[in-house]
Design a protein around this motif. Structure first.
Motif, PDB file in Angstrom:
ATOM      1  N   TRP A  96       0.847  -1.196   0.000  1.00  0.00           N
ATOM      2  CA  TRP A  96       0.000   0.000   0.000  1.00  0.00           C
ATOM      3  C   TRP A  96       0.879   1.241   0.000  1.00  0.00           C
ATOM      4  CZ3 TRP A  96      -5.024  -0.028  -0.993  1.00  0.00           C
ATOM      5  CH2 TRP A  96      -5.710   1.198  -0.922  1.00  0.00           C
ATOM      6  N   TYR A 141      -2.185  -1.277   5.071  1.00  0.00           N
ATOM      7  CA  TYR A 141      -2.675   0.071   4.769  1.00  0.00           C
ATOM      8  C   TYR A 141      -1.989   1.091   5.654  1.00  0.00           C
ATOM      9  CZ  TYR A 141      -6.110   3.616   3.361  1.00  0.00           C
ATOM     10  OH  TYR A 141      -6.714   4.726   2.832  1.00  0.00           O
ATOM     11  N   GLY A 163      -2.197   5.630   6.189  1.00  0.00           N
ATOM     12  CA  GLY A 163      -2.914   6.841   5.816  1.00  0.00           C
ATOM     13  C   GLY A 163      -2.271   8.060   6.441  1.00  0.00           C
ATOM     14  N   MET A 197      -7.915  -0.579   7.353  1.00  0.00           N
ATOM     15  CA  MET A 197      -7.822   0.757   6.764  1.00  0.00           C
ATOM     16  C   MET A 197      -7.748   1.774   7.883  1.00  0.00           C
ATOM     17  SD  MET A 197     -10.583   2.721   4.316  1.00  0.00           S
ATOM     18  CE  MET A 197     -10.086   3.988   3.158  1.00  0.00           C
ATOM     19  N   TYR A 203      -8.766   5.895   8.227  1.00  0.00           N
ATOM     20  CA  TYR A 203      -9.453   6.954   7.489  1.00  0.00           C
ATOM     21  C   TYR A 203      -9.707   8.114   8.435  1.00  0.00           C
ATOM     22  CZ  TYR A 203     -13.048   8.957   4.320  1.00  0.00           C
ATOM     23  OH  TYR A 203     -13.783   9.762   3.482  1.00  0.00           O
ATOM     24  N   GLN A 204      -9.128   9.270   8.154  1.00  0.00           N
ATOM     25  CA  GLN A 204      -9.356  10.441   9.001  1.00  0.00           C
ATOM     26  C   GLN A 204     -10.650  11.132   8.599  1.00  0.00           C
ATOM     27  OE1 GLN A 204      -6.387  13.559   8.851  1.00  0.00           O
ATOM     28  NE2 GLN A 204      -7.217  14.596  10.635  1.00  0.00           N
ATOM     29  N   TYR A 205     -11.485  11.427   9.603  1.00  0.00           N
ATOM     30  CA  TYR A 205     -12.701  12.199   9.378  1.00  0.00           C
ATOM     31  C   TYR A 205     -12.809  13.225  10.499  1.00  0.00           C
ATOM     32  CZ  TYR A 205     -17.544  13.300   8.198  1.00  0.00           C
ATOM     33  OH  TYR A 205     -18.697  13.948   7.825  1.00  0.00           O
ATOM     34  N   LEU A 265     -10.049   9.176  13.862  1.00  0.00           N
ATOM     35  CA  LEU A 265      -9.419   8.191  12.999  1.00  0.00           C
ATOM     36  C   LEU A 265     -10.311   6.960  13.008  1.00  0.00           C
ATOM     37  CD1 LEU A 265      -6.988   7.448  11.234  1.00  0.00           C
ATOM     38  CD2 LEU A 265      -5.881   6.556  13.299  1.00  0.00           C
ATOM     39  N   HIS A 274     -13.014  -1.452   3.704  1.00  0.00           N
ATOM     40  CA  HIS A 274     -12.663  -0.070   3.397  1.00  0.00           C
ATOM     41  C   HIS A 274     -13.917   0.798   3.452  1.00  0.00           C
ATOM     42  CE1 HIS A 274      -8.528  -0.576   1.197  1.00  0.00           C
ATOM     43  NE2 HIS A 274      -8.551  -1.122   2.389  1.00  0.00           N
ATOM     44  N   GLN A 291     -15.616   5.039   2.721  1.00  0.00           N
ATOM     45  CA  GLN A 291     -15.556   6.406   2.228  1.00  0.00           C
ATOM     46  C   GLN A 291     -16.688   7.168   2.910  1.00  0.00           C
ATOM     47  OE1 GLN A 291     -13.309   7.871   0.149  1.00  0.00           O
ATOM     48  NE2 GLN A 291     -12.181   5.952  -0.162  1.00  0.00           N
ATOM     49  N   THR A 325     -19.529   1.707   3.214  1.00  0.00           N
ATOM     50  CA  THR A 325     -18.619   0.651   3.671  1.00  0.00           C
ATOM     51  C   THR A 325     -18.646  -0.511   2.700  1.00  0.00           C
ATOM     52  OG1 THR A 325     -19.070   1.260   5.974  1.00  0.00           O
ATOM     53  CG2 THR A 325     -17.996  -0.858   5.588  1.00  0.00           C
ATOM     54  N   GLU A 346     -12.338  -2.747  -2.641  1.00  0.00           N
ATOM     55  CA  GLU A 346     -12.084  -1.302  -2.617  1.00  0.00           C
ATOM     56  C   GLU A 346     -13.344  -0.535  -2.957  1.00  0.00           C
ATOM     57  OE1 GLU A 346     -10.815   1.216  -1.359  1.00  0.00           O
ATOM     58  OE2 GLU A 346      -8.774   1.129  -2.169  1.00  0.00           O
TER      59      GLU A 346
END
Length: 360
Positions: free
Chosen positions: A41, A90, A92, A145, A147-149, A153, A191, A193, A201, A245
């Motif tokens: 990755w 992964y 990030g 994964m 993923y920052q939001y 995290l 993963h 978004q 998801t 993905e």
């Protein structure tokens, strides 16, 4: 004409570079640059495209590496850090300058601080260990994964059927679990978004795509608004799917609809047409399948849209298989993004697993 450099990681000891010419629709192999083993990755620094991070998905001890990116994607290794566990699939980059890495093989995660130049890692960080699941089918935590939001995290855990919510406890590198978002038991969230405060998801074990409103912090849950299969109709006997993905390129003038792209990784008997990329649209909070695009690829583990390279890149998606010999392919988004057309392929390296787009 816009020329792009595409970097590609994989289960080798190098990152490969390619040149994609959008005028002639050609994808040329440029070079390969030595890394640690299994840079499966790769990601760009969030704001500095001259910095690249790569996991070394090694067992029993994984690593995170930093590189300077030069002309045509040439890489120079700068630093290497312990990932804090086994088999990191992964990493990030965070807006704070830290880099999050998850360890699939040991059920752990680590957020590693960097120096001011974002290239050198600090060893002063906490290793987060996720609990052994009491439900589901895996029997172990399998984070996949980071993923920052906003300031959180988010870490989808395929084994625990949860998305962990981590927060920083004050000093950099010191993170812990502050909450969770439950997912369907046995679904295997892989993963995610987030678009307009809605959580999409992709579930590896169920091969589904789900939609829900993003829940309030820390432990509130929201019901699934939609839960649809990503699997193409009439798959061959002996096929076995493991969705991998999910991408949501941001809308542009040319592509005003935020279509959702999900890769269907078939780990069983292959369809002669290869794996598909399923294209969905959110219509009134329902996930409507617009197309199943057969790619000729075997086990699509990673794909990436070219929007990260800037103007012109939003028209393209690059993908490759974990297995087989089909190489790397570039697809153009057509019908406003509701469909994909293969426009370029390079087979000099048979398999790749992750990508970064750069403008030449």
């Amino acid at each position: 004409m816009v020329n792009f450099t595409i970097l590609a990681g994989g289960y080798t000891s190098f990152v490969a570079s390619y040149a994609f010419n959008s005028d002639t629709n050609t994808l040329a192999y440029l070079n390969q640059y030595t890394t640690g083993d299994n840079p499966s990755w790769i990601i760009s620094h969030p704001t500095n495209k001259s910095i690249l991070y790569a996991t070394n998905e090694n067992v029993p001890a994984g690593a995170l590496q930093s590189f300077i990116v030069g002309p045509d994607g040439a890489l120079t290794l700068v630093d290497t850090a312990d990932s804090g566990g086994s088999g990191p699939p992964y990493c990030g980059g965070l807006s704070t300058g830290q880099v999050a890495v998850v360890n699939y093989g040991s059920g752990t995660a680590r957020v590693i601080p960097t120096a001011e130049d974002s290239l050198y890692f600090s060893d002063d960080s906490t290793i987060v260990t996720f609990p052994v699941p009491t439900t589901g089918t895996q029997g172990v935590s399998e984070p996949h994964m980071a993923y920052q939001y906003d300031e959180e995290l988010l870490i989808p855990d395929k084994g625990n059927d949860k998305i962990w919510r981590l927060g920083q406890n004050g000093s950099v590198g010191d993170f812990s679990v502050h909450g969770q978002i439950a997912q369907p038991i046995g679904s295997g969230p892989r993963h995610i978004q987030i678009y307009k405060n809605q959580l999409y998801t992709i579930h590896e074990l169920a091969s589904t795509l789900t939609l829900q409103d993003f829940p309030a912090y820390p432990n509130y849950s929201t019901p699934l608004i939609a839960n649809v299969s990503t699997v193409p109709s009439d798959p061959p006997a002996g096929s076995s799917f493991a969705a991998a993905e999910v991408l949501i390129p941001l809308p542009t003038l040319e592509y005003p609809t935020p279509y959702i792209y999900a890769s269907n990784r078939n780990v069983g008997v292959q369809d002669p047409r290869g794996d598909t990329i399923a294209v969905f649209e959110n219509v009134g909070n329902g996930l409507v399948l617009r197309n199943q695009v057969y790619t000729g690829l075997d086990q699509i583990r990673g794909m990436m849209h070219g929007q990260q390279a800037g103007e012109g890149g939003e028209a393209y998606i690059v993908a490759a298989g974990f297995a087989g010999t089909a190489g790397v392919k570039v697809f153009k988004r057509t019908e406003g993004g509701a469909n994909l057309e293969e426009v370029a392929v390079n087979t000099e390296i048979p398999t790749r697993t992750s990508f970064v787009w750069l403008t030449q």
